[in-house]
Motif scaffolding. Structure first.
Motif, PDB file in Angstrom:
ATOM      1  N   ARG A  50       0.824  -1.208   0.000  1.00 25.48           N
ATOM      2  CA  ARG A  50       0.000   0.000   0.000  1.00 25.48           C
ATOM      3  C   ARG A  50       0.865   1.268   0.000  1.00 25.48           C
ATOM      4  NH1 ARG A  50      -2.879   3.883   2.588  1.00 25.48           N
ATOM      5  NH2 ARG A  50      -5.065   4.064   2.009  1.00 25.48           N
ATOM      6  N   ASP A  51       1.956   1.256   0.771  1.00 24.60           N
ATOM      7  CA  ASP A  51       2.886   2.394   0.761  1.00 24.60           C
ATOM      8  C   ASP A  51       3.392   2.648  -0.657  1.00 24.60           C
ATOM      9  OD1 ASP A  51       2.806   2.758   3.572  1.00 24.60           O
ATOM     10  OD2 ASP A  51       4.502   1.407   3.888  1.00 24.60           O
ATOM     11  N   ILE A  52       3.750   1.586  -1.343  1.00 26.00           N
ATOM     12  CA  ILE A  52       4.262   1.720  -2.710  1.00 26.00           C
ATOM     13  C   ILE A  52       3.182   2.279  -3.624  1.00 26.00           C
ATOM     14  CG2 ILE A  52       5.104   0.439  -4.719  1.00 26.00           C
ATOM     15  CD1 ILE A  52       6.523  -1.459  -2.684  1.00 26.00           C
ATOM     16  N   ALA A  53       1.972   1.753  -3.511  1.00 25.30           N
ATOM     17  CA  ALA A  53       0.878   2.215  -4.374  1.00 25.30           C
ATOM     18  C   ALA A  53       0.544   3.680  -4.116  1.00 25.30           C
ATOM     19  CB  ALA A  53      -0.361   1.349  -4.164  1.00 25.30           C
ATOM     20  N   VAL A  54       0.445   4.068  -2.835  1.00 31.92           N
ATOM     21  CA  VAL A  54      -0.010   5.414  -2.477  1.00 31.92           C
ATOM     22  C   VAL A  54       1.110   6.455  -2.535  1.00 31.92           C
ATOM     23  CG1 VAL A  54      -0.977   6.781  -0.575  1.00 31.92           C
ATOM     24  CG2 VAL A  54      -1.928   4.535  -1.109  1.00 31.92           C
TER      25      VAL A  54
END
Length: 139
Positions: A50-54
């Motif tokens: 999620r960190d990578i996506a956001v």
């Protein structure tokens, strides 16, 4: 039950200066959604899919140039080997997190405890309660 009996003992971690593109490859290879991040031989945070996506993809940043430290969730929530699985469940419920790094008495990472590990280690009712609490929708 002690956490050390339920946790995964082999855990990869990434250096703070590892490019996010390499972190994503690690996640794919290990089939995991989070990688612990270390600096100077100490755990400093976790980077999640999620960190990578956001923080990288949604912002149009180059995953080959952004480092784990720049994209990760800073700070670290962890449990220790001498604690009980029930203690870890309560921490996961309070913080709504699905996995915890496990540190030994010297604060060295020795494993990872996930909801999946918990579901195999405790009674069905307790595991169900943990999954419901951690997965609750944000208000």
């Amino acid at each position: 039950m002690d956490i050390s009996s339920a946790m995964h003992k082999s855990v990869d971690w990434a250096d703070a200066d590892t490019p996010v593109s390499e972190i994503a490859r690690m996640m794919k290879t290990d089939d995991v959604g989070a990688i612990p991040v270390g600096k100077d031989d100490r755990l400093i945070g976790m980077i999640t899919d999620r960190d990578i996506a956001v923080r990288v993809v949604a912002e149009g940043r180059d995953p080959k140039k952004v480092t784990a430290e720049k994209a990760m969730t800073p700070g670290i929530i962890y449990c220790q080997t001498h604690q009980s699985v029930e203690d870890a469940i309560h921490l996961m419920e309070q913080r709504q997190i699905r996995r915890l790094p496990v540190l030994d008495e010297n604060k060295r990472m020795v494993g990872m405890l996930s909801l999946g590990d918990i579901s195999h280690a405790v009674a069905r009712e307790l595991a169900g309660e943990a999954i419901r609490s951690v997965s609750a929708h944000h208000s």
